[in-house]
Motif scaffolding. Sequence first.
Motif, PDB file in Angstrom:
ATOM      1  N   CYS A   1      11.070  24.908 -71.479  1.00  0.00           N
ATOM      2  CA  CYS A   1      12.449  25.280 -71.152  1.00  0.00           C
ATOM      3  C   CYS A   1      13.309  24.018 -71.079  1.00  0.00           C
ATOM      4  O   CYS A   1      13.115  23.176 -70.194  1.00  0.00           O
ATOM      5  CB  CYS A   1      12.520  26.028 -69.827  1.00  0.00           C
ATOM      6  SG  CYS A   1      11.653  27.603 -69.833  1.00  0.00           S
TER       7      CYS A   1
ATOM      8  N   THR B   1      11.805  26.956 -56.344  1.00  0.00           N
ATOM      9  CA  THR B   1      10.512  26.303 -56.490  1.00  0.00           C
ATOM     10  C   THR B   1      10.685  24.834 -56.114  1.00  0.00           C
ATOM     11  O   THR B   1      11.650  24.203 -56.541  1.00  0.00           O
ATOM     12  CB  THR B   1      10.016  26.415 -57.942  1.00  0.00           C
ATOM     13  OG1 THR B   1       9.896  27.799 -58.269  1.00  0.00           O
ATOM     14  CG2 THR B   1       8.680  25.719 -58.135  1.00  0.00           C
TER      15      THR B   1
ATOM     16  N   ARG C   1      13.857  26.797 -61.931  1.00  0.00           N
ATOM     17  CA  ARG C   1      12.403  26.764 -62.131  1.00  0.00           C
ATOM     18  C   ARG C   1      11.775  28.091 -61.733  1.00  0.00           C
ATOM     19  O   ARG C   1      10.882  28.600 -62.416  1.00  0.00           O
ATOM     20  CB  ARG C   1      11.781  25.616 -61.316  1.00  0.00           C
ATOM     21  CG  ARG C   1      11.891  24.259 -61.984  1.00  0.00           C
ATOM     22  CD  ARG C   1      11.011  23.226 -61.287  1.00  0.00           C
ATOM     23  NE  ARG C   1      11.408  23.011 -59.913  1.00  0.00           N
ATOM     24  CZ  ARG C   1      12.362  22.153 -59.533  1.00  0.00           C
ATOM     25  NH1 ARG C   1      12.990  21.439 -60.444  1.00  0.00           N
ATOM     26  NH2 ARG C   1      12.663  22.001 -58.266  1.00  0.00           N
ATOM     27  N   THR C   2      12.244  28.678 -60.636  1.00  0.00           N
ATOM     28  CA  THR C   2      11.721  29.974 -60.188  1.00  0.00           C
ATOM     29  C   THR C   2      11.993  31.050 -61.230  1.00  0.00           C
ATOM     30  O   THR C   2      11.108  31.825 -61.600  1.00  0.00           O
ATOM     31  CB  THR C   2      12.367  30.380 -58.841  1.00  0.00           C
ATOM     32  OG1 THR C   2      12.028  29.409 -57.850  1.00  0.00           O
ATOM     33  CG2 THR C   2      11.876  31.748 -58.391  1.00  0.00           C
TER      34      THR C   2
ATOM     35  N   ALA D   1      11.377  23.574 -66.844  1.00  0.00           N
ATOM     36  CA  ALA D   1      10.075  24.234 -66.663  1.00  0.00           C
ATOM     37  C   ALA D   1       9.369  24.137 -68.012  1.00  0.00           C
ATOM     38  O   ALA D   1       9.955  23.689 -68.998  1.00  0.00           O
ATOM     39  CB  ALA D   1      10.272  25.685 -66.236  1.00  0.00           C
ATOM     40  N   ASP D   2       8.107  24.558 -68.072  1.00  0.00           N
ATOM     41  CA  ASP D   2       7.367  24.471 -69.333  1.00  0.00           C
ATOM     42  C   ASP D   2       8.116  25.195 -70.456  1.00  0.00           C
ATOM     43  O   ASP D   2       8.497  26.368 -70.311  1.00  0.00           O
ATOM     44  CB  ASP D   2       5.979  25.090 -69.182  1.00  0.00           C
ATOM     45  CG  ASP D   2       5.060  24.220 -68.324  1.00  0.00           C
ATOM     46  OD1 ASP D   2       5.387  23.032 -68.121  1.00  0.00           O
ATOM     47  OD2 ASP D   2       4.027  24.731 -67.857  1.00  0.00           O
TER      48      ASP D   2
ATOM     49  N   THR E   1       9.925  30.539 -64.600  1.00  0.00           N
ATOM     50  CA  THR E   1       8.455  30.565 -64.592  1.00  0.00           C
ATOM     51  C   THR E   1       7.878  31.893 -64.132  1.00  0.00           C
ATOM     52  O   THR E   1       6.665  32.065 -64.129  1.00  0.00           O
ATOM     53  CB  THR E   1       7.897  29.438 -63.694  1.00  0.00           C
ATOM     54  OG1 THR E   1       8.453  29.564 -62.376  1.00  0.00           O
ATOM     55  CG2 THR E   1       8.239  28.074 -64.252  1.00  0.00           C
ATOM     56  N   GLY E   2       8.729  32.823 -63.753  1.00  0.00           N
ATOM     57  CA  GLY E   2       8.222  34.115 -63.301  1.00  0.00           C
ATOM     58  C   GLY E   2       8.869  35.256 -64.063  1.00  0.00           C
ATOM     59  O   GLY E   2       9.842  35.083 -64.786  1.00  0.00           O
TER      60      GLY E   2
END
Length: 204
Positions: free
Chosen positions: A29, A108, A75-76, A26-27, A79-80
């Motif tokens: 990460c 995700t 990813r989930t 993820a961004d 990113t949250g």
Amino acid sequence: MTDPEDREQQAAVTRLLLYYLNAPIADYCLLRGVLPAPGAVRIAVRAGEAEYAKNFLYEIPHDTVAPYYIPGMLRTVLTGTRIYSSSDVDEVMGMTLIRLRPQEITPTPETEQGEALTVVRALSDPVDDESPFLVGFLMHGDGLIRLYVQRPERPGIIGVDIRLTGTPTTALLASLPSLSGEEQYRRPAAEDPHCDLRVDLTNW
């Protein structure tokens, strides 16, 4: 790790996550490792920018989710905003350990590049090194990938078009050798000098 099924799961997750050594999960990460633990796999991630980055270990119990879903789960989580109970958080090797509950996490969806990797990886292990089936590929927009394959029993290269959206089923990938030879799916390949004929499986 004495359970053969745990060992197989651990090895499958390790193979699956190798891609993320070169691409962020993820961004901001980055994958730092895949570690074995009793009854679980632990995934080391460095999250954050430069001097603000921190190292985390995400623990996922074996037999709770298929390896394929793990990147989407990560990813989930990455990113949250999530709240964890104190019993799910620990410290291991200088990293914050977080025990995940897969049943509470909706993965995700995979990126198009990730879906392409799944397809190419599934077809790139030749049964016979002297007669490989997959000899190339091209992602060409709208969630499509063209697989360049060669069947051992016939000359020429076939360009097989399939959709990446949702990741093609195992049944389709397993059937590609036979489907690539069926007349009903054949199309002209005049615009592509890299194959002798084209097979359209985008609606299969």
